[in-house]
Design an enzyme around this catalytic site. Sequence first.
Site, PDB file in Angstrom:
ATOM      1  N   GLU A  60     -45.287 -43.805 -85.515  1.00  0.00           N
ATOM      2  CA  GLU A  60     -43.921 -44.635 -85.952  1.00  0.00           C
ATOM      3  C   GLU A  60     -43.958 -44.386 -84.836  1.00  0.00           C
ATOM      4  OE1 GLU A  60     -39.416 -42.807 -87.107  1.00  0.00           O
ATOM      5  OE2 GLU A  60     -41.221 -42.680 -88.678  1.00  0.00           O
ATOM      6  N   ASP A 109     -39.761 -43.688 -82.326  1.00  0.00           N
ATOM      7  CA  ASP A 109     -38.791 -44.433 -82.454  1.00  0.00           C
ATOM      8  C   ASP A 109     -37.789 -43.256 -80.996  1.00  0.00           C
ATOM      9  OD1 ASP A 109     -38.588 -43.588 -85.078  1.00  0.00           O
ATOM     10  OD2 ASP A 109     -38.711 -41.486 -84.660  1.00  0.00           O
ATOM     11  N   GLU A 141     -33.658 -43.479 -81.348  1.00  0.00           N
ATOM     12  CA  GLU A 141     -32.697 -42.531 -82.080  1.00  0.00           C
ATOM     13  C   GLU A 141     -31.084 -42.251 -80.617  1.00  0.00           C
ATOM     14  OE1 GLU A 141     -34.731 -41.161 -85.890  1.00  0.00           O
ATOM     15  OE2 GLU A 141     -33.938 -39.409 -84.353  1.00  0.00           O
ATOM     16  N   ASN A 155     -38.897 -39.935 -79.920  1.00  0.00           N
ATOM     17  CA  ASN A 155     -40.112 -39.637 -80.742  1.00  0.00           C
ATOM     18  C   ASN A 155     -41.500 -40.405 -80.375  1.00  0.00           C
ATOM     19  OD1 ASN A 155     -41.617 -37.573 -82.043  1.00  0.00           O
ATOM     20  ND2 ASN A 155     -40.112 -37.171 -83.703  1.00  0.00           N
ATOM     21  N   GLU A 181     -40.773 -34.854 -79.554  1.00  0.00           N
ATOM     22  CA  GLU A 181     -38.897 -35.800 -79.318  1.00  0.00           C
ATOM     23  C   GLU A 181     -39.268 -34.937 -77.512  1.00  0.00           C
ATOM     24  OE1 GLU A 181     -39.900 -32.645 -81.164  1.00  0.00           O
ATOM     25  OE2 GLU A 181     -38.711 -32.762 -83.349  1.00  0.00           O
ATOM     26  N   ARG A 188     -41.022 -22.988 -78.041  1.00  0.00           N
ATOM     27  CA  ARG A 188     -41.675 -23.428 -79.515  1.00  0.00           C
ATOM     28  C   ARG A 188     -43.431 -23.743 -79.530  1.00  0.00           C
ATOM     29  NH1 ARG A 188     -39.857 -29.653 -80.511  1.00  0.00           N
ATOM     30  NH2 ARG A 188     -41.040 -30.255 -82.104  1.00  0.00           N
TER      31      ARG A 188
END
Length: 342
Positions: free
Chosen positions: A161, A163, A165, A180, A190, A330
Amino acid sequence: MHISSRKPAAGEKTARILDDRSPHTRYIYATLPPFFQTTIPLLLSPTKVDQEEASSVVLVVSKNMGQLSPIHAILLAAAVTAASANFLSDVEITWGDGRGKILNSGDLLQLTLDRASGSGFRSKQEYLYGRFDVKMKLVPGNSAGTVTTYYLSSLGPTHDEIDFEFLGNASGQPYVLHTNVFSQGKGDREQQFYLWFDPRLAFHTYSILWNPRQIVFYVDGTPIRVFSNSEALGVPYLKSQPMRLYASLWDGEDWATQGGLVKTDWSKAPFVASYQGLVADACVASGGKSSCSATKGNWWDQGLDSGGARKLKWVRDNYMIYDYCRDTKRHPQGFPPECGLN
């Protein structure tokens, strides 16, 4: 298409296709989709192509060439006609119970969101590599909680995918562009940006370049993100799963605006996002085989030139607001391997 022989106006934003054979030139101006600057050389070869992209294209042709031949004129007219897909023939509205509408004889598609449902569409064809452009005008006014999308995707738990958005916001606050990349079902890559214009006021072009080398996200011809093929580092690349083009408008109030703190104001519904000028210059996948466009050579091995790299840095320095490759909380044990290339 408007054609004239005037010289460029001062400060005019153009992409140029240059003929080096003579200093004596005439100028042809045509309003064309951004990708078309790399199609013209097929008709007026040999040429040198500037990598800058714009909606107004200047063709600089040697006077010694005279007028375009009849076959060149026919090919140019045909290419302009075929440049933008027709929503009536090339996409299907897949959900929304009538909230998605194709207007203006297929030149405009509008998606609507209300409290009951959003809406969406997808391309009728699947693709394996290509260049994809669409013009979008986002939900105006208070768009908090809304998510407007444009993306490529395959199906299944190990899907690929790519993306775009657009996360709405309260009136007066900027949209967030959320990007993403998923490869073999793994996302969590992201990057988020503010835009340098208000995307609610007019149509702007959002583009995906996907080739064996890399994926590049563009906004009005300016590169904002690169995801390079990092298979040598053990990172799966998007190379074997055909993908359709999708778009949707839906309610994401639980997370979309300031982490879900600002909810959708349903008194402002229905919310409407508009799409036009869809271009898929791509390899069509069908029956296990892939058939590529005549202009495949323009994007198949395309990368960023020095000008594109400078623009990418400008966006990252001034408009990027989140990058998974910089998120130490993260990734306390170190960043993903592709971060060193992207």
